[in-house]
Design a protein around this motif. Sequence first.
Motif, short mmCIF file in Angstrom:
data_model
loop_
_atom_site.label_atom_id
_atom_site.label_comp_id
_atom_site.label_asym_id
_atom_site.label_seq_id
_atom_site.Cartn_x
_atom_site.Cartn_y
_atom_site.Cartn_z
N LEU A 12 8.62 -3.15 -3.76
CA LEU A 12 7.91 -4.37 -4.13
C LEU A 12 6.46 -4.07 -4.46
O LEU A 12 5.91 -3.03 -4.09
N MET A 13 5.84 -5.03 -5.15
CA MET A 13 4.43 -4.91 -5.48
C MET A 13 3.77 -6.27 -5.35
O MET A 13 4.28 -7.28 -5.84
N LEU A 14 2.61 -6.31 -4.68
CA LEU A 14 1.73 -7.46 -4.68
C LEU A 14 0.59 -7.13 -5.62
O LEU A 14 0.02 -6.03 -5.55
N ILE A 15 0.24 -8.05 -6.51
CA ILE A 15 -0.81 -7.75 -7.48
C ILE A 15 -1.70 -8.95 -7.71
O ILE A 15 -1.23 -10.09 -7.84
N SER A 16 -3.00 -8.69 -7.73
CA SER A 16 -4.02 -9.68 -8.07
C SER A 16 -5.08 -8.95 -8.88
O SER A 16 -5.05 -7.73 -9.00
N PRO A 17 -6.07 -9.67 -9.43
CA PRO A 17 -7.13 -8.96 -10.15
C PRO A 17 -7.93 -8.00 -9.27
O PRO A 17 -8.56 -7.08 -9.78
N GLU A 18 -7.89 -8.19 -7.95
CA GLU A 18 -8.72 -7.38 -7.05
C GLU A 18 -7.95 -6.35 -6.24
O GLU A 18 -8.54 -5.37 -5.77
N ARG A 19 -6.66 -6.54 -6.07
CA ARG A 19 -5.87 -5.69 -5.19
C ARG A 19 -4.47 -5.45 -5.75
O ARG A 19 -3.92 -6.28 -6.48
N VAL A 20 -3.89 -4.32 -5.34
CA VAL A 20 -2.46 -4.05 -5.59
C VAL A 20 -1.90 -3.37 -4.35
O VAL A 20 -2.53 -2.49 -3.77
N PHE A 21 -0.72 -3.80 -3.95
CA PHE A 21 0.08 -3.08 -2.97
C PHE A 21 1.38 -2.70 -3.65
O PHE A 21 2.07 -3.56 -4.19
N TYR A 22 1.69 -1.41 -3.63
CA TYR A 22 2.92 -0.94 -4.26
C TYR A 22 3.71 -0.14 -3.25
O TYR A 22 3.17 0.76 -2.59
N ALA A 110 -1.97 3.81 9.10
CA ALA A 110 -0.76 4.05 8.31
C ALA A 110 0.40 3.24 8.85
O ALA A 110 1.16 2.64 8.09
N GLU A 111 0.54 3.20 10.18
CA GLU A 111 1.64 2.43 10.77
C GLU A 111 1.44 0.94 10.56
O GLU A 111 2.42 0.19 10.37
N ARG A 112 0.20 0.47 10.54
CA ARG A 112 -0.05 -0.94 10.27
C ARG A 112 0.42 -1.29 8.86
O ARG A 112 1.03 -2.33 8.63
N VAL A 113 0.11 -0.41 7.89
CA VAL A 113 0.51 -0.65 6.50
C VAL A 113 2.04 -0.64 6.39
O VAL A 113 2.63 -1.49 5.72
N ARG A 114 2.68 0.30 7.06
CA ARG A 114 4.15 0.35 7.04
C ARG A 114 4.75 -0.92 7.65
O ARG A 114 5.73 -1.46 7.14
N GLN A 115 4.16 -1.37 8.76
CA GLN A 115 4.66 -2.58 9.41
C GLN A 115 4.47 -3.79 8.50
O GLN A 115 5.34 -4.67 8.43
N ALA A 116 3.34 -3.86 7.80
CA ALA A 116 3.11 -4.96 6.86
C ALA A 116 4.17 -4.93 5.76
O ALA A 116 4.67 -5.98 5.33
N SER A 119 7.37 -6.29 7.12
CA SER A 119 7.27 -7.74 7.25
C SER A 119 7.45 -8.43 5.90
O SER A 119 8.13 -9.45 5.79
N LEU A 120 6.85 -7.86 4.86
CA LEU A 120 6.98 -8.44 3.53
C LEU A 120 8.43 -8.39 3.05
O LEU A 120 8.92 -9.34 2.42
N VAL A 121 9.11 -7.30 3.33
CA VAL A 121 10.52 -7.18 2.94
C VAL A 121 11.34 -8.27 3.60
O VAL A 121 12.24 -8.86 2.99
N THR A 122 11.00 -8.59 4.85
CA THR A 122 11.76 -9.57 5.61
C THR A 122 11.40 -11.01 5.24
O THR A 122 12.28 -11.86 5.03
N THR A 123 10.10 -11.28 5.14
CA THR A 123 9.65 -12.67 4.97
C THR A 123 9.21 -13.02 3.55
O THR A 123 9.20 -14.19 3.18
N ASP A 135 -6.24 -8.26 2.55
CA ASP A 135 -6.99 -7.30 3.36
C ASP A 135 -6.60 -7.38 4.82
O ASP A 135 -6.42 -6.36 5.51
N ASN A 136 -6.49 -8.58 5.34
CA ASN A 136 -6.16 -8.74 6.75
C ASN A 136 -4.74 -8.26 7.06
O ASN A 136 -4.49 -7.72 8.14
N LEU A 137 -3.84 -8.45 6.11
CA LEU A 137 -2.47 -8.00 6.32
C LEU A 137 -2.40 -6.48 6.46
O LEU A 137 -1.75 -5.95 7.37
#
Length: 274
Positions: A12-22, A110-116, A119-123, A135-137
């Motif tokens: 999955l990917m979250l994308i905005s003009p300021e951030r990306v999570f891939y 690193a574990e916080r990012v993996r846990q996030a 969570s995204l996969v689930t919710t 950022d907080n996630l």
Amino acid sequence: MSDEACPASGHLMLISPERVFYAGLLGRPRRRTSGAYSIYVSLHGQLRVTIEDGQAQTGAMAFVPPYVPHNVDCDSRSVICLVIEPETVLPTPMAALGARIAGSADGALAERVRQAHRSLVTTGRSEGFTTSEFDNLFFGETLPTRRVDRRIAGALARLNDISGAAVTAEDCAVAANLSQSRFLHLFKDETGVSFRALRAWKRARHLLHFVNSEINLAHLAQDIGYPDSTHFSHSIRRFYGLQPRAIFSGSRDLAIWRSDPQAVNAAEFRQGRP
């Protein structure tokens, strides 16, 4: 695939003009030179990031500043990458974050990012998100915001627009009520990079919105501002280390969730092309 559902792969990917999570396939990239801060996290095992000057970071996590050529290898086929646009954050705290990651390959973060990610996969997050929520996630705090001159902020908004409209320094200077030379000088002072370099990065970044779509790449290249397919291919390979076709091939099962879910409809974006 639908952007609403997260596939069983967890890609999955979250994308905005300021951030990306891939979170997805790494592929076999050659040297890449992202225009943003890149934070890599291994999903399993370790990863190794080698900077052009020979410096290497090995562990669960690695940090690379903007416009620094580097190579990425990972024990697993998939990897997490967080992309932070440099004009949106203060350089000093980001340098401190980079030193923290590079110095200890921060296992807790690193574990916080993996846990996030889990969570995204689930919710899911397909309803949208703010930069602060992002950022907080992943970091547990909001990254310090960089304040930019409003005239330059206007130019940045135009560069972040994925409609494909041509953006020139001359047009931005006129909109800012500045001479072109003064605008270019102020732009670099405010963002830390030249207008031309940032425009090239933003154009390549626009590709990310469409990587899970069935779309003609030659048409897409024109739609996001490239003069021809050759320029498009060279630019994408420089920034991502992969050819456009390889990126699309590896993103077929990627879910894309945007900060504004209504901002992009890839099927309609082609401006009526057959």
